[in-house]
Structure formats: structure tokens, C-alpha cells
Design an enzyme around this catalytic site. Structure first.
Site, PDB file in Angstrom:
ATOM      1  N   CYS A  69     -66.138  -0.335 -28.574  1.00 45.90           N
ATOM      2  CA  CYS A  69     -66.920  -1.344 -27.738  1.00 45.90           C
ATOM      3  C   CYS A  69     -68.341  -0.821 -27.765  1.00 45.90           C
ATOM      4  O   CYS A  69     -68.764   0.262 -27.611  1.00 45.90           O
ATOM      5  CB  CYS A  69     -66.679  -1.311 -26.000  1.00 45.90           C
ATOM      6  SG  CYS A  69     -65.049  -1.822 -25.884  1.00 45.90           S
ATOM      7  N   ARG A 111     -68.279  -0.925 -33.524  1.00 47.72           N
ATOM      8  CA  ARG A 111     -67.401  -0.265 -32.545  1.00 47.72           C
ATOM      9  C   ARG A 111     -66.109  -1.120 -31.932  1.00 47.72           C
ATOM     10  O   ARG A 111     -65.407  -0.608 -31.108  1.00 47.72           O
ATOM     11  CB  ARG A 111     -68.458   0.143 -31.365  1.00 47.72           C
ATOM     12  CG  ARG A 111     -69.679   0.948 -31.847  1.00 47.72           C
ATOM     13  CD  ARG A 111     -70.553   1.093 -30.627  1.00 47.72           C
ATOM     14  NE  ARG A 111     -70.263   1.905 -29.515  1.00 47.72           N
ATOM     15  CZ  ARG A 111     -70.153   3.014 -29.643  1.00 47.72           C
ATOM     16  NH1 ARG A 111     -70.860   3.642 -30.514  1.00 47.72           N
ATOM     17  NH2 ARG A 111     -69.323   3.731 -28.555  1.00 47.72           N
ATOM     18  N   TRP A 126     -63.474  -3.867 -28.307  1.00 48.59           N
ATOM     19  CA  TRP A 126     -62.345  -3.407 -28.895  1.00 48.59           C
ATOM     20  C   TRP A 126     -61.212  -3.202 -27.897  1.00 48.59           C
ATOM     21  O   TRP A 126     -61.482  -2.398 -26.833  1.00 48.59           O
ATOM     22  CB  TRP A 126     -62.500  -2.203 -29.660  1.00 48.59           C
ATOM     23  CG  TRP A 126     -61.280  -1.386 -30.062  1.00 48.59           C
ATOM     24  CD1 TRP A 126     -60.879  -1.779 -31.524  1.00 48.59           C
ATOM     25  CD2 TRP A 126     -60.077  -0.721 -29.656  1.00 48.59           C
ATOM     26  NE1 TRP A 126     -59.621  -1.263 -31.985  1.00 48.59           N
ATOM     27  CE2 TRP A 126     -59.344  -0.491 -30.810  1.00 48.59           C
ATOM     28  CE3 TRP A 126     -59.937  -0.102 -28.618  1.00 48.59           C
ATOM     29  CZ2 TRP A 126     -57.993   0.516 -30.381  1.00 48.59           C
ATOM     30  CZ3 TRP A 126     -58.917   0.802 -28.177  1.00 48.59           C
ATOM     31  CH2 TRP A 126     -57.941   0.884 -29.257  1.00 48.59           C
ATOM     32  N   ASN A 150     -67.633   0.189 -21.669  1.00 47.51           N
ATOM     33  CA  ASN A 150     -67.176   0.968 -22.629  1.00 47.51           C
ATOM     34  C   ASN A 150     -66.446   1.941 -22.174  1.00 47.51           C
ATOM     35  O   ASN A 150     -66.843   2.801 -21.624  1.00 47.51           O
ATOM     36  CB  ASN A 150     -68.197   1.218 -23.700  1.00 47.51           C
ATOM     37  CG  ASN A 150     -67.529   2.165 -24.758  1.00 47.51           C
ATOM     38  OD1 ASN A 150     -66.300   2.298 -24.962  1.00 47.51           O
ATOM     39  ND2 ASN A 150     -68.396   3.141 -25.274  1.00 47.51           N
ATOM     40  N   GLY A 151     -65.076   2.071 -22.130  1.00 48.73           N
ATOM     41  CA  GLY A 151     -64.096   3.296 -21.657  1.00 48.73           C
ATOM     42  C   GLY A 151     -63.010   2.694 -21.090  1.00 48.73           C
ATOM     43  O   GLY A 151     -62.672   1.429 -21.208  1.00 48.73           O
ATOM     44  N   GLU A 158     -54.878  11.940 -47.099  1.00 49.74           N
ATOM     45  CA  GLU A 158     -56.072  11.115 -47.007  1.00 49.74           C
ATOM     46  C   GLU A 158     -56.148   9.613 -47.434  1.00 49.74           C
ATOM     47  O   GLU A 158     -56.229   8.665 -47.081  1.00 49.74           O
ATOM     48  CB  GLU A 158     -57.236  11.750 -47.208  1.00 49.74           C
ATOM     49  CG  GLU A 158     -58.653  10.822 -47.470  1.00 49.74           C
ATOM     50  CD  GLU A 158     -59.089  10.338 -46.130  1.00 49.74           C
ATOM     51  OE1 GLU A 158     -58.524  10.572 -44.812  1.00 49.74           O
ATOM     52  OE2 GLU A 158     -59.840   9.527 -46.102  1.00 49.74           O
ATOM     53  N   LYS A 203     -56.169   5.853 -46.208  1.00 46.52           N
ATOM     54  CA  LYS A 203     -56.977   4.767 -46.590  1.00 46.52           C
ATOM     55  C   LYS A 203     -56.298   3.541 -46.961  1.00 46.52           C
ATOM     56  O   LYS A 203     -56.850   2.377 -46.525  1.00 46.52           O
ATOM     57  CB  LYS A 203     -57.719   5.448 -47.946  1.00 46.52           C
ATOM     58  CG  LYS A 203     -58.939   6.079 -47.643  1.00 46.52           C
ATOM     59  CD  LYS A 203     -60.282   5.671 -47.146  1.00 46.52           C
ATOM     60  CE  LYS A 203     -60.204   5.804 -45.422  1.00 46.52           C
ATOM     61  NZ  LYS A 203     -60.412   7.282 -44.929  1.00 46.52           N
ATOM     62  N   GLU A 244     -54.913   1.624 -43.890  1.00 43.75           N
ATOM     63  CA  GLU A 244     -56.125   1.122 -42.689  1.00 43.75           C
ATOM     64  C   GLU A 244     -56.507  -0.173 -43.271  1.00 43.75           C
ATOM     65  O   GLU A 244     -56.852  -0.798 -42.545  1.00 43.75           O
ATOM     66  CB  GLU A 244     -57.117   2.327 -42.785  1.00 43.75           C
ATOM     67  CG  GLU A 244     -58.057   2.277 -41.827  1.00 43.75           C
ATOM     68  CD  GLU A 244     -58.974   3.383 -41.929  1.00 43.75           C
ATOM     69  OE1 GLU A 244     -59.710   3.611 -40.897  1.00 43.75           O
ATOM     70  OE2 GLU A 244     -58.998   4.248 -42.922  1.00 43.75           O
ATOM     71  N   HIS A 265     -35.849  17.237 -49.348  1.00 42.92           N
ATOM     72  CA  HIS A 265     -35.335  17.520 -47.895  1.00 42.92           C
ATOM     73  C   HIS A 265     -35.234  16.309 -47.268  1.00 42.92           C
ATOM     74  O   HIS A 265     -35.166  16.183 -46.049  1.00 42.92           O
ATOM     75  CB  HIS A 265     -36.385  18.558 -47.259  1.00 42.92           C
ATOM     76  CG  HIS A 265     -36.454  19.818 -47.915  1.00 42.92           C
ATOM     77  ND1 HIS A 265     -35.260  20.531 -48.155  1.00 42.92           N
ATOM     78  CD2 HIS A 265     -37.369  20.197 -48.913  1.00 42.92           C
ATOM     79  CE1 HIS A 265     -35.630  21.839 -48.911  1.00 42.92           C
ATOM     80  NE2 HIS A 265     -36.769  21.447 -49.332  1.00 42.92           N
ATOM     81  N   LYS A 323     -64.734   1.728 -35.541  1.00 39.45           N
ATOM     82  CA  LYS A 323     -65.329   2.867 -36.336  1.00 39.45           C
ATOM     83  C   LYS A 323     -65.427   4.113 -35.124  1.00 39.45           C
ATOM     84  O   LYS A 323     -64.980   5.160 -35.704  1.00 39.45           O
ATOM     85  CB  LYS A 323     -66.625   2.475 -36.716  1.00 39.45           C
ATOM     86  CG  LYS A 323     -67.321   3.475 -37.452  1.00 39.45           C
ATOM     87  CD  LYS A 323     -66.990   3.650 -39.020  1.00 39.45           C
ATOM     88  CE  LYS A 323     -67.424   4.924 -39.664  1.00 39.45           C
ATOM     89  NZ  LYS A 323     -66.674   4.978 -40.837  1.00 39.45           N
TER      90      LYS A 323
END
Ligand code: M6R
Length: 574
Positions: free
Chosen positions: A2, A27, A72, A98-99, A453, A457, A460, A476, A569
Site C-alpha cells: 500500500c 507497493r 494491496w 498502510n498496515g 531463486e 522467479k 512469481e 528421497h 514490491k
């Protein structure tokens, strides 16, 4: 998560706020909204989706005061009603937030309002503020004492002024050309202000009559010192169709830039270390956690005991703290809530903390004071690429510095960076991989970290279900999943485990799985060849084609790599 932007002044606040929201869109981009005053009336306009949708609705509006928000979603779905700003029942004040207000359900019951317009915690908070006693700043301060959780809020009062408050989520305020602006990220202030004020936890501000008045949690007026704006390096910027592509292509330049900044050793010499450094603990989330894993490998190679932890696990785990340890918090944004929560906790317990961040002035930098910056420049795409490479690189340099090998290695590092290659993957390979239902990434040692990583990517930005596994672990359990519908991307850059990995590949092929080997070694498998550099640099080399692979698969599917669904982000909630 946000973004908040508010402006009051002589110029068009609606325009300033929209420009600010566009910068803050990284954000969150579920929905956006703005409240402003026109003809002495408080008006609010909202739109689902990107800022551009809101922009169309507010075209031609002029106001001297406005608050805006890009969301968000935390509580309640992505709808116009749930978009901010939220108005109090009197319609006298509009809040952007925001929060997360954790006790919003209890507060909602206590408020006993007849009608609620949204499912958000923010609508509860703005009504809580409205029902408190005193003027608006007093109301906000007492409401915040009842609210459990995190908030950065900006409230627009119908009579033409703003109040701000902050706990955990970031909020900055500055005198700008013709007015005053409050924002979630100082980047919005670039070109508008030279200095800014950081609201610390449980600090509040009132913006009235062209002035900012600051208050502490007891409602007492306080004076605050401004800070100088620090800017991202823009020299290395490349402009491609998407931020993600530009940012991958900038990797070589930003690594060189970072090296130049560290070369004379000044930055390292300012780092405060424990009196007897016995171990290094790295704490981070997501991609930054992966760079921490790689960092821990570098420290161990230099004989320093090191561990890497996922911040959200560390925070509530049972780790035994060590006064002789250095705690490194790795974060591109410097405002990831889980990482910040750990840093605050360890700082309070007297541990030696260090922030490794890419964002000047970030909250994490302020908490730790002890800072190693990465010089990746502004990273906008949600998927972290060049910042990851810089984090890995700075951790490598730091491991050399701590083991006294930095000076002797400088020449080699410079040579490697000058010859650094950004390997892309061709379309045939992208097409081939796209045909499979199941995609696995495997590797051993540092290649396993690159596999983790690479898989993150891909998930995402393509929403394809993929995961990474240490190749020795396949037999295994996971080998049970391998069949004709599976493709395994195997990373191999370490001589010592090469033969073992090749055997693992045979095991996959024997079960009709397909394999693409990403390696600098000669081999008889279908492979993507990458150049050979000293082993410590191979994670930096090998990740680039994996980032490109994710990008091209995303493009092929027609998605926007810069704004993957459900993500943001900066993750400023725990
Ligand atoms: O800003 P940070 O580095 O603290 O962010 C941590 C993660 O949220 C971040 O790396 C995330 O995993 C990225 N979107 C991955 O590309």
C-alpha cells in the site's frame, strides 16, 4: 504494501497525488483512490485496478488538498468499496492506511455502527478516530492507543487540513515546491524536496496553515530534525519495454558500480563488529533470503561460521542469541515487515545488527545504523533481479574483507566484472520448457541456492507451479513425481559435485523426465552453456539466464512481469 501520498499547497494536489501514486504503485496495485476538497465538500473517487483507471476518473479536477492510496488488499476483496480512502460515518474525515489493525473485529463491535461500507480494518480505524474526544490530532493519538497493529495513516479533514500517524509502516513528510507532501517512500520526493522528516513509531503530525507540527504519543508537541535526501544512482539505467528486462540488463553495470563504491574499503571500515566475531547470522525474506543463503556459503568458505534464516520464522522461533554474532538483515527495500520486526527485536536485545539494503534512508537502515548499501539503483519490477545480484556480490566482498583477503582479490574481481556476460535463453528453449506440466530446478551446494531463486522467479511471474530441490534429495521422495510431463532444469557450476549431479540427471532420464543442464562444464546432456569464471562468481553468472527464462515464459503467456498478481514490491505487513 500500500502506498500513501498526500499533498496540501498552492498547486494542484490531485495531480501531485496521482504522480506520487504512480511512483508508489509497486507497493500494491489492486485498486486506488483519492479524497480531495472541492467547493468546501470532501469528495472521494476510487477505481479497481491500476492507477491509470483512477487517473481517467479524476482528469481535470483541481484541489489544493488531497490524500491518495494504492492498495494491496489485506482485509476484504479487491472492490471499489474496499479501496481507500475510507470515510468516517460523519463523512467529515477520509483516511488512507498502510498496515493492519489486528484487533479491528473487537473495535468494530465496540463501535456499534449501523452501517459499514467495506470489509476493511481501515474503515474501523477511521471511525474509531472519529468517535474519540478532542481535535483531530488528539483523536488520532487516542485511537492509536486502542489499536493493536501497524499503521501509517494520512487523514484529510473536511475543513482543509491533514493529520498523519505512524507505527511500523513507513511515512515521510516534506516541504515541497508550493506545499507539503506526505509519502510512503522518499523516492516520490526526488526532484521535489532536498530534505524530509521521518515519522518514527508512535509519532504524529498535523499539517495546517503551511506548517508541519509534530507530536509524540502523549500528544505533546515535539521538534524533529530533517534529513537530507539521498538519491539512487541513475547512471546505470537502461530503458526496455518492461522494468524487469531493463533491470536484468543493468546487472553488469550495477555490479561494477557497487564494486567502485566498495573498492577503497572505506564502507567496510565503518562497519561495527562484535568485539569477538564468532558467527554471522543472516535474516531475510524471499529473494533476499536466497542471497543470504549464498552469503552464508561465502562466509563459511572463509572459515566464519554462518547461518541464514527466514525472517518470519526467526521472529517467532527459538534461536539462541549470541553477543559475539553479527546479525545481517538483507533487504532490497529496507522496509519488509518480517525483517524489520527481527531487526527491532535483536537491537532491543543488544545484538550487533547490520542492514544490507538497496534503499537509502530506509527504515531498516535507521534501526540498524550499521549499514552496507548495495548500489543496484531503484528496482521497480516486483521480481527482484539486479538487487539480488548486488546482495550476493556485497556479501562476497564482505566475506573477503572479514577474512583479510579483500585487497589481494581486487584485481581479479575487477577483471571478472569487466568480462561479466549476461546470458539470455533462446526462444526454442523457452518453447520447449513451456510444454511441460511440471518444472523442477535442481542443484547441489551453491547451485541449489541458484535453483531456489530460479524457481521463485518462475512462479512469481508466470504462476507456473515449480519448485527447487537439492538434487541429492530427489531420490528421497520427489523422484516419485518425475515422468514424461516433467522437465528438470539442473544447475551445475561446481567441480566437486559435478559427477554426482550428472548421475542424478541419469536417474531422471531413466524415469522419462526431460532435463536441461545449465553448466559451464563439458557434458553429453542437452544443455545451456554458460561461461567459466572463478567458482564464487558462478552464482552471479548462472542466475541471469534463469531470470531471462522466467521473463520470456511470462511474456509468452502474455502477463506483465512487472506487476505479478497478488504480490507487491514492498511487503510491509507481517
Ligand atoms: O525488499 P526485500 O528484499 O526485503 O523483499 C523481500 C522479498 O519480499 C522479495 O525478495 C520478494 O521475494 C521478491 N518479490 C522476489 O522476487
Amino acid at each position: 504494501m500500500c502506498g500513501i501520498c498526500a499533498y496540501v499547497g498552492k498547486e494542484n494536489a490531485v495531480k501531485h497525488v496521482l504522480e506520487g501514486l504512480k511512483i508508489l504503485e509497486y507497493r500494491g496495485y489492486d485498486s486506488a483512490g483519492i479524497s480531495y476538497i472541492e467547493n468546501e465538500k470532501l469528495r472521494t473517487i476510487k477505481a479497481v485496478g491500476e492507477i491509470a483507471n483512477l487517473e481517467q476518473k479524476v482528469d481535470e479536477i483541481f484541489s489544493n488538498i488531497a490524500v491518495g492510496h494504492t492498495r494491496w488488499a489485506t482485509h476484504g476483496g479487491v472492490t471499489e468499496n474496499n479501496a481507500h480512502p475510507h470515510l468516517s460515518f460523519t463523512q467529515n474525515i477520509a483516511m488512507v492506511h498502510n498496515g493492519i489493525i489486528e484487533n479491528y473485529k473487537e473495535l468494530k463491535e465496540e463501535l456499534k455502527l449501523d452501517k459499514w461500507n467495506s470489509q476493511t480494518d481501515t474503515e474501523v480505524f477511521v471511525n474509531l478516530v472519529e468517535t474519540e474526544k478532542g481535535n483531530l490530532i488528539q483523536k488520532l493519538i487516542s485511537a492509536s492507543q486502542k489499536a493493536i497493529g501497524s499503521f501509517a495513516v494520512a487523514i484529510l479533514d473536511k475543513s482543509g487540513f491533514l493529520v498523519l500517524g505512524k507505527r511500523e509502516s513507513p511515512l515521510y513528510v516534506a516541504y515541497v515546491k508550493g506545499g507539503i507532501m506526505a509519502v510512503s517512500d522518499t523516492y516520490v520526493l526526488s526532484g521535489l524536496a532536498q530534505e524530509f522528516f521521518t515519522l518514527k513509531d508512535n509519532e504524529f503530525a498535523e499539517i495546517k496553515n503551511d506548517k508541519i507540527y509534530f507530536y509524540n504519543k502523549n500528544g505533546k508537541k515535539i521538534t524533529k530534525n530533517s534529513e537530507k535526501m539521498q538519491f539512487f544512482n541513475k547512471k546505470t539505467q537502461i530503458f526496455e519495454k518492461t522494468h524487469m528486462k531493463s533491470e536484468i540488463l543493468e546487472t553488469k553495470d550495477v555490479l561494477l558500480e557497487t564494486f567502485m563504491k566498495y573498492k577503497n574499503g572505506d564502507i567496510f571500515s565503518k562497519v561495527i563488529l562484535p568485539k569477538k566475531l564468532k558467527e554471522i547470522n543472516l535474516i531475510a525474506c524471499g529473494t533476499a533470503y536466497h542471497s543470504s543463503l549464498q552469503g552464508a556459503e561465502y562466509f563459511k568458505k572463509m572459515g566464519i561460521s554462518a547461518h541464514s534464516y527466514i525472517a518470519s520464522e526467526f521472529r517467532y522461533g527459538n534461536e539462541i542469541l549470541n553477543k559475539n554474532a553479527l546479525y545481517i538483515f538483507v533487504s532490497q527495500s529496507g522496509e519488509t515487515a518480517d525483517t524489520i520486526a527481527c531487526a527491532k527485536m535483536l537491537k532491543e536485545k543488544g545484538m550487533v545488527c547490520l542492514a544490507l539494503t538497496n534503499t537509502p534512508n530506509s527504515y531498516l537502515n535507521q534501526i540498524c545504523e550499521n549499514v552496507l548499501p548495495t548500489f543496484a539503483g531503484k528496482e521497480i519490477a516486483v521480481a527482484s533481479t539486479k538487487a539480488y545480484s548486488c546482495q550476493v556480490f556485497v556479501l562476497y566482498l564482505f566475506s573477503l574483507y572479514l577474512s583479510g583477503k579483500f585487497i589481494e582479490k581486487k584485481e581479479e574481481i575487477e577483471k571478472v566484472l569487466n568480462n561479466f556476460e549476461l546470458i539470455d535463453v533462446d526462444k526454442t528453449l523457452v518453447d520447449k520448457i513451456s510444454n511441460f506440466e511440471k518444472i523442477f530446478f535442481v542443484g547441489r551446494g551453491q547451485d541449489y541456492i541458484t535453483a531456489l531463486e530460479s524457481s521463485l522467479k518462475l512462479k512469481e511471474i508466470t504462476y507456473i507451479n515449480s519448485f527447487a530441490i537439492a538434487s541429492g534429495e530427489l531420490k528421497h521422495g520427489t523422484l516419485a513425481l518425475i515422468d514424461k510431463k516433467s522437465i528438470v532444469i539442473a544447475l551445475c557450476t561446481e567441480e566437486k559435485t559435478k559427477e554426482k549431479l550428472f548421475s542424478n540427471i541419469e536417474e531422471i532420464l531413466a524415469r522419462e523426465g526431460s532435463v536441461i543442464l545449465v553448466t559451464n562444464f563439458e557434458n553429453s546432456f542437452e544443455s545451456l552453456k554458460i561461461p567459466t569464471f572463478p567458482s564464487e562468481f558462478m552464482p552471479l553468472i548462472a542466475i541471469i539466464p534463469m531470470q531471462f527464462l522466467a521473463l520470456h515464459m511470462c511474456e509468452k503467456l502474455g502477463y506483465n512481469p512487472d506487476k505479478p498478481k497478488n504480490l507487491a514490491k514492498s511487503v510491509t505487513v507481517e
